[in-house]
Design an enzyme around this catalytic site. Structure first.
Site, PDB file in Angstrom:
ATOM      1  N   ASP A 124       0.065  -6.510  -0.673  1.00 60.31           N
ATOM      2  CA  ASP A 124       1.396  -6.155  -1.175  1.00 60.31           C
ATOM      3  C   ASP A 124       2.180  -7.441  -1.475  1.00 60.31           C
ATOM      4  O   ASP A 124       2.141  -7.962  -2.594  1.00 60.31           O
ATOM      5  CB  ASP A 124       2.087  -5.279  -0.132  1.00 60.31           C
ATOM      6  CG  ASP A 124       3.479  -4.836  -0.550  1.00 60.31           C
ATOM      7  OD1 ASP A 124       3.817  -5.000  -1.723  1.00 60.31           O
ATOM      8  OD2 ASP A 124       4.242  -4.324   0.296  1.00 60.31           O
TER       9      ASP A 124
ATOM     10  N   ARG B 228       1.459 -10.203   0.038  1.00 62.06           N
ATOM     11  CA  ARG B 228       0.438 -11.232   0.293  1.00 62.06           C
ATOM     12  C   ARG B 228       0.731 -12.064   1.541  1.00 62.06           C
ATOM     13  O   ARG B 228      -0.008 -12.976   1.880  1.00 62.06           O
ATOM     14  CB  ARG B 228       0.238 -12.132  -0.953  1.00 62.06           C
ATOM     15  CG  ARG B 228      -1.079 -12.856  -0.957  1.00 62.06           C
ATOM     16  CD  ARG B 228      -1.416 -13.376  -2.316  1.00 62.06           C
ATOM     17  NE  ARG B 228      -2.044 -12.342  -3.132  1.00 62.06           N
ATOM     18  CZ  ARG B 228      -2.273 -12.450  -4.439  1.00 62.06           C
ATOM     19  NH1 ARG B 228      -1.918 -13.544  -5.086  1.00 62.06           N
ATOM     20  NH2 ARG B 228      -2.859 -11.486  -5.098  1.00 62.06           N
ATOM     21  N   THR B 229       1.835 -11.742   2.221  1.00 59.88           N
ATOM     22  CA  THR B 229       2.201 -12.502   3.423  1.00 59.88           C
ATOM     23  C   THR B 229       1.106 -12.434   4.484  1.00 59.88           C
ATOM     24  O   THR B 229       0.749 -13.438   5.099  1.00 59.88           O
ATOM     25  CB  THR B 229       3.520 -11.938   4.014  1.00 59.88           C
ATOM     26  OG1 THR B 229       4.472 -11.849   2.954  1.00 59.88           O
ATOM     27  CG2 THR B 229       4.066 -12.818   5.106  1.00 59.88           C
TER      28      THR B 229
ATOM     29  N   ILE C   6       1.515   3.256  -1.220  1.00 65.07           N
ATOM     30  CA  ILE C   6       0.213   3.918  -1.183  1.00 65.07           C
ATOM     31  C   ILE C   6       0.073   4.622   0.162  1.00 65.07           C
ATOM     32  O   ILE C   6       0.225   3.998   1.216  1.00 65.07           O
ATOM     33  CB  ILE C   6      -0.924   2.896  -1.364  1.00 65.07           C
ATOM     34  CG1 ILE C   6      -0.686   2.087  -2.645  1.00 65.07           C
ATOM     35  CG2 ILE C   6      -2.271   3.588  -1.404  1.00 65.07           C
ATOM     36  CD1 ILE C   6      -1.497   0.805  -2.726  1.00 65.07           C
TER      37      ILE C   6
ATOM     38  N   PRO D  45      -5.271   7.877   3.866  1.00 66.05           N
ATOM     39  CA  PRO D  45      -5.553   9.119   4.595  1.00 66.05           C
ATOM     40  C   PRO D  45      -5.433   8.978   6.105  1.00 66.05           C
ATOM     41  O   PRO D  45      -5.052   9.928   6.787  1.00 66.05           O
ATOM     42  CB  PRO D  45      -7.002   9.441   4.185  1.00 66.05           C
ATOM     43  CG  PRO D  45      -7.582   8.157   3.679  1.00 66.05           C
ATOM     44  CD  PRO D  45      -6.429   7.421   3.089  1.00 66.05           C
ATOM     45  N   TRP D  46      -5.739   7.775   6.624  1.00 65.32           N
ATOM     46  CA  TRP D  46      -5.704   7.621   8.080  1.00 65.32           C
ATOM     47  C   TRP D  46      -4.284   7.652   8.631  1.00 65.32           C
ATOM     48  O   TRP D  46      -4.085   7.696   9.830  1.00 65.32           O
ATOM     49  CB  TRP D  46      -6.423   6.344   8.522  1.00 65.32           C
ATOM     50  CG  TRP D  46      -6.110   5.121   7.709  1.00 65.32           C
ATOM     51  CD1 TRP D  46      -5.040   4.285   7.851  1.00 65.32           C
ATOM     52  CD2 TRP D  46      -6.877   4.585   6.626  1.00 65.32           C
ATOM     53  NE1 TRP D  46      -5.086   3.279   6.929  1.00 65.32           N
ATOM     54  CE2 TRP D  46      -6.217   3.424   6.159  1.00 65.32           C
ATOM     55  CE3 TRP D  46      -8.076   4.965   5.998  1.00 65.32           C
ATOM     56  CZ2 TRP D  46      -6.696   2.644   5.096  1.00 65.32           C
ATOM     57  CZ3 TRP D  46      -8.544   4.196   4.949  1.00 65.32           C
ATOM     58  CH2 TRP D  46      -7.869   3.062   4.504  1.00 65.32           C
TER      59      TRP D  46
END
Ligand code: 5GP
Length: 225
Positions: free
Chosen positions: A134, A136-137, A201, A204-205
Site C-alpha cells: 500500500d 510501502r512503509t 482490499i 477472505p481471512w
C-alpha cells in the site's frame, strides 16, 4: 466513501499459482519470509507451487509487522453497489476499516532457533511475501531490517556471499509510496500479482461472514462482464 475490492480464497490461490513460474524462473528462492498476518496464507499456497520434483519444500519463516490499527470509519446506511472495475462502493455504514498508523511495530521477528543462526541467510535468495503493498512503509522496513541483520551476520562470518532479497505481493496499489525499496529489488526482483487503484482490499481471512464476502466478490465479478 470507501471503495472496496473483495478477494476470495480462490482468487488468492490462483494469484499465487499464476505467479509461481515467474518466481521460480527469476527469483529462485531458497527461503520465504512471510510478513504476518497477511503474508502467511499466500506464502503457504505459493510454497506448493514453488515445489519442484526431487527438492524439499521451500522453508517459510515468519515475521510480524504492524502498521495499521482498527479504527471505526465514517459511515452511513449499509448498502453497497458494484462498480465496473470489480470494486464495490460502500455507502457509509457501521463498518470498520483499518487506518494507517505512522510507525511499524515489530510483533514477531525471525525464529533463530529454527533458522539455526542468521548466518543461514547469508548467501541465500530470500523471497519476502506480503498480501498488499500500500504505502510501502512495511516492505521498506522489512527489507531494511533484514538487510541490516544479514549484513551483521556476514561481517561476523567474514563472508563475501550476498543475500538477495525479492518481494512477492498479491496486490500493489498504484499510488505514491511513502516507503522506498532498493532499485535492484524494485526493478528486478519485485512481483505484484495484480496492480490495483487506491481502494481497500477485503481479504477472505478477515471476513466476519465468508459467505457474504464471497457473494460481494461474485456480484462485483458479474458487474465486470
Ligand atoms: P503498507 O506498509 O504498504 O502501507 O501496508 C502494508 C500493510 O497494511 C499490509 O500488510 C496490510 O496489513 C495493510 N493494508 C494496507 N492496505 C490494505 C488493504 O487494502 N486491505 C487490507 N486488508 N490490508 C491493507
Amino acid at each position: 466513501m470507501v471503495r472496496k475490492i473483495y478477494v476470495t480464497y480462490n482468487d488468492v490461490h490462483k494469484l499465487c499459482q499464476e505467479s509461481a513460474p515467474y518466481i521460480l524462473d527469476n527469483f529462485k528462492p531458497h527461503l520465504m519470509i512471510a510478513i504476518g498476518g497477511g503474508g502467511f496464507i499466500p506464502a503457504r499456497i505459493l510454497r506448493s507451487f514453488l515445489k519442484t520434483p526431487g527438492s524439499p519444500n521451500i522453508p517459510i519463516q515468519a515475521i510480524g509487522l504492524s502498521l495499521y490499527e482498527k479504527l471505526p470509519s465514517k459511515t452511513t446506511n449499509g448498502s453497497s453497489s458494484s462498480s465496473a472495475n470489480g470494486a464495490v462502493e460502500e455507502e457509509e455504514h457501521d463498518d470498520v476499516v483499518e487506518e494507517a498508523g505512522t510507525q511499524v511495530t515489530r510483533t514477531q521477528w525471525l525464529d533463530m532457533s529454527a533458522l539455526g543462526e542468521l548466518s543461514n541467510l547469508v548467501g541465500k535468495k530470500v523471497l519476502i511475501v506480503d498480501e498488499v503493498d500500500d504505502t510501502r512503509t512495511t516492505l521498506e522496513y522489512a527489507v531494511r531490517e533484514l538487510e541490516k541483520d544479514v549484513e551483521e551476520a556476514r561481517a561476523k562470518m567474514g563472508s563475501e556471499a550476498k543475500t538477495e532479497f525479492s518481494i512477492f505481493v498479491l496486490h500493489n496499489k498504484d499510488k505514491p509510496k511513502k516507503g522506498h525499496l532498493p532499485d535492484d529489488i524494485l526493478n528486478g526482483r519485485y512481483l505484484a500479482a495484480r496492480t490495483v487503484g487506491d481502494e481497500w482490499i477485503c481479504y477472505p481471512w478477515e471476513a466476519g461472514d465468508i459467505d457474504q464476502h464471497d457473494k460481494m466478490a461474485e456480484e462485483a465479478k458479474k458487474e465486470q462482464v
